[in-house]
Design a protein around this motif. Sequence first.
Motif, short mmCIF file in Angstrom:
data_model
loop_
_atom_site.label_atom_id
_atom_site.label_comp_id
_atom_site.label_asym_id
_atom_site.label_seq_id
_atom_site.Cartn_x
_atom_site.Cartn_y
_atom_site.Cartn_z
N ARG A 162 0.84 -1.20 0.00
CA ARG A 162 0.00 0.00 0.00
C ARG A 162 0.87 1.25 0.00
NH1 ARG A 162 -5.26 -0.19 0.50
NH2 ARG A 162 -5.17 -2.29 1.29
N MET A 163 1.94 1.21 0.77
CA MET A 163 2.85 2.36 0.78
C MET A 163 3.50 2.55 -0.58
SD MET A 163 4.60 2.08 4.50
CE MET A 163 5.38 3.67 4.39
N ALA A 164 3.90 1.44 -1.18
CA ALA A 164 4.50 1.54 -2.51
C ALA A 164 3.50 2.12 -3.50
CB ALA A 164 4.97 0.16 -2.98
N TYR A 165 2.26 1.71 -3.35
CA TYR A 165 1.19 2.22 -4.20
C TYR A 165 1.06 3.74 -4.07
CZ TYR A 165 -3.74 3.00 -5.53
OH TYR A 165 -4.90 3.48 -6.07
N PHE A 166 1.05 4.22 -2.84
CA PHE A 166 0.99 5.67 -2.65
C PHE A 166 2.24 6.36 -3.19
CE2 PHE A 166 -1.93 4.65 1.11
CZ PHE A 166 -3.06 4.91 0.36
N CYS A 222 9.54 13.97 -3.64
CA CYS A 222 8.10 14.29 -3.49
C CYS A 222 7.31 13.10 -2.99
CB CYS A 222 7.52 14.84 -4.79
SG CYS A 222 7.44 13.65 -6.14
N ALA A 223 7.84 11.89 -3.17
CA ALA A 223 7.12 10.70 -2.68
C ALA A 223 7.21 10.58 -1.15
CB ALA A 223 7.68 9.44 -3.33
N PHE A 224 8.16 11.24 -0.54
CA PHE A 224 8.34 11.08 0.91
C PHE A 224 7.21 11.71 1.72
CE2 PHE A 224 13.21 10.79 0.28
CZ PHE A 224 13.06 9.51 -0.17
N ASN A 225 6.75 12.85 1.26
CA ASN A 225 5.71 13.55 2.00
C ASN A 225 4.47 12.68 2.14
OD1 ASN A 225 7.67 15.23 0.96
ND2 ASN A 225 6.39 17.03 1.16
N VAL A 226 4.07 12.07 1.04
CA VAL A 226 2.87 11.26 1.08
C VAL A 226 3.04 10.04 1.99
CG1 VAL A 226 3.40 9.95 -1.02
CG2 VAL A 226 1.06 10.22 -0.36
N LEU A 227 4.27 9.58 2.15
CA LEU A 227 4.53 8.39 2.97
C LEU A 227 4.87 8.74 4.41
CD1 LEU A 227 6.72 6.36 0.45
CD2 LEU A 227 4.30 6.05 0.97
N GLY A 228 4.94 10.02 4.69
CA GLY A 228 5.36 10.43 6.02
C GLY A 228 6.81 10.07 6.28
N ALA A 229 7.61 10.02 5.22
CA ALA A 229 9.03 9.70 5.37
C ALA A 229 9.84 10.98 5.48
CB ALA A 229 9.51 8.88 4.18
N GLU A 230 10.97 10.85 6.14
CA GLU A 230 11.84 12.01 6.31
C GLU A 230 13.01 11.86 5.34
OE1 GLU A 230 15.01 13.46 9.62
OE2 GLU A 230 13.52 11.93 10.19
N PHE A 231 13.26 12.91 4.59
CA PHE A 231 14.37 12.86 3.63
C PHE A 231 15.69 12.74 4.39
CE2 PHE A 231 17.78 15.13 1.45
CZ PHE A 231 17.75 14.55 0.19
N ILE A 232 16.54 11.80 3.99
CA ILE A 232 17.85 11.70 4.63
C ILE A 232 18.92 12.29 3.72
CG2 ILE A 232 19.61 10.21 5.60
CD1 ILE A 232 17.58 8.19 6.26
N ARG A 233 19.05 11.71 2.52
CA ARG A 233 20.06 12.21 1.60
C ARG A 233 19.84 11.58 0.23
NH1 ARG A 233 24.29 8.59 0.47
NH2 ARG A 233 24.40 6.78 1.85
#
Length: 456
Positions: A16-20, A197-208
């Motif tokens: 589901r996360m991959a889908y988003f 841009c995919a991180f925001n939707v997943l609630g992920a934090e950009f590392i590098r």
Amino acid sequence: CGVIGIYGPGEQQLSRMAYFGLHALQHRGQESAGIAVNQGGQITYYKEMGLVQEVFSDDIIERLQGDIAVGHVRYSTTGESYVINAQPLVVRYKGGSIALAHNGNLINAGEIRDELEDQGVIFQTSIDSEVIANLIARYNAFGIEKAIQKTMGQIRGSYALVISYGDKLIGVRDPNGLRPLCIGKIDGGYVLSSESCAFNVLGAEFIRDVAAGEMVIIEGGQIRSIQYSNEQKKALCSFEFVYFARPDSVLDGQSVYISRRNAGKMLAKEHPAEADLVIAVPDSGTVAAIGYAEESKIPFGEGLIKNRYVGRTFIQPDQKMRELSVRLKLNVLKENIKGKRIVLIDDSIVRGTTSGRIVEMLKAAGAAEVHLRVCSPPVKFSCYFGIDTPTRKNLVGATHSIEEIRKMVGADSLGYLSIEGLLESIHESGEGLCSACFSGDYPMEVPKSGNKYLFE
Ligand code: 5GP
Ligand code: SF4
Ligand code: MG
């Protein structure tokens, strides 16, 4: 193409996360979509032609259970547009199963494929990625990490790869860093993505970002890095900033939005116009048009309304579809245009189909003058690295002078951003970027015209 990889046995279902995530990368390819999940080394997958939303139902997502997910959206440059060529590519060989998603284009895939075929290897698809998977399988005895490194030593071109094998999620970026790939952190795991841009939707934090020539291995909740190549000059694709990437992404530290606005400002300095209104070809020209308006003090307004349910014109693989879809996609807002001198901003002219149609539509709607301003230099050379600027004979910038193009598209004046202007709008130093489709200065040796593996 767009690639995504998710690692992490968390609460969330990874498919589901991959889908988003793929939804957020949809702009990078609309031909096919796929997700492969890995459960203790066993891989199941689903892929089909169409948009992410069309391909996956709730049912399918539900059935894809695993601790590592790899996803892909496809935009074809080589390999025909058939489902057999959809990705992730999942192959089984002695030692296990591998799921592989590739963004980019190899320039020596044809040669390698030929050699392997001579040795009896059977290929099922016509995509480069299968060549990569085959090489990895051949080096399998060295272990997956060495096998990948050996493979990278043989292939040339551009690649951002996301691979799942055993209990590992692996990301690889080519030695020039031509295509982007970045790392994000989620609860209990990691995300690899073509764009942030995919991180925001997943609630992920950009590392590098993954560095050029780097392989990252995510395993046991940890991330390791191997710099497998140091030799090549950094050359991130500048077209990502012009057109391909989403404005809310940051690539190698540079915001796509800021670079587009800078480019618009630069364009206003290089090619001013006397006009009443600045309008954009939406969406790809919008940010640059805002920059142009800011710098020129000519008001920005809406002149073209886009039907947001029609996909990217260019991505329709043939010319007839492309022409039809310009009209399907854009309509003129007569009320804003009539009697006015218009500055029309587009991100790029490739074949020249789009601009001509739009100028014609604006004039028909009563525009007094149309001054076309293009937020990138003339595209004069083919890209061998995964952006569809195909053969030189189809590139209007390669076959016609600027004045000829102006006449062809029916504009009152035409101005292109300079190469220096573009590069500076991305990085102050203007370094670390590929601009070969504008300059012909390729970051590596490319196949010569007449090469039998080059389809022209
Ligand atoms: P053309 O000049 O070929 O008719 O159309 C150029 C337009 O296609 C540009 O405005 C750009 O926004 C859009 N475009 C869509 N996809 C691509 C792509 O992959 N490469 C390039 N160069 N332009 C693209
Ligand atoms: Fe990007 Fe152009 Fe270089 Fe291709 S040739 S990678 S489109 S900058
Ligand atoms: Mg455009």
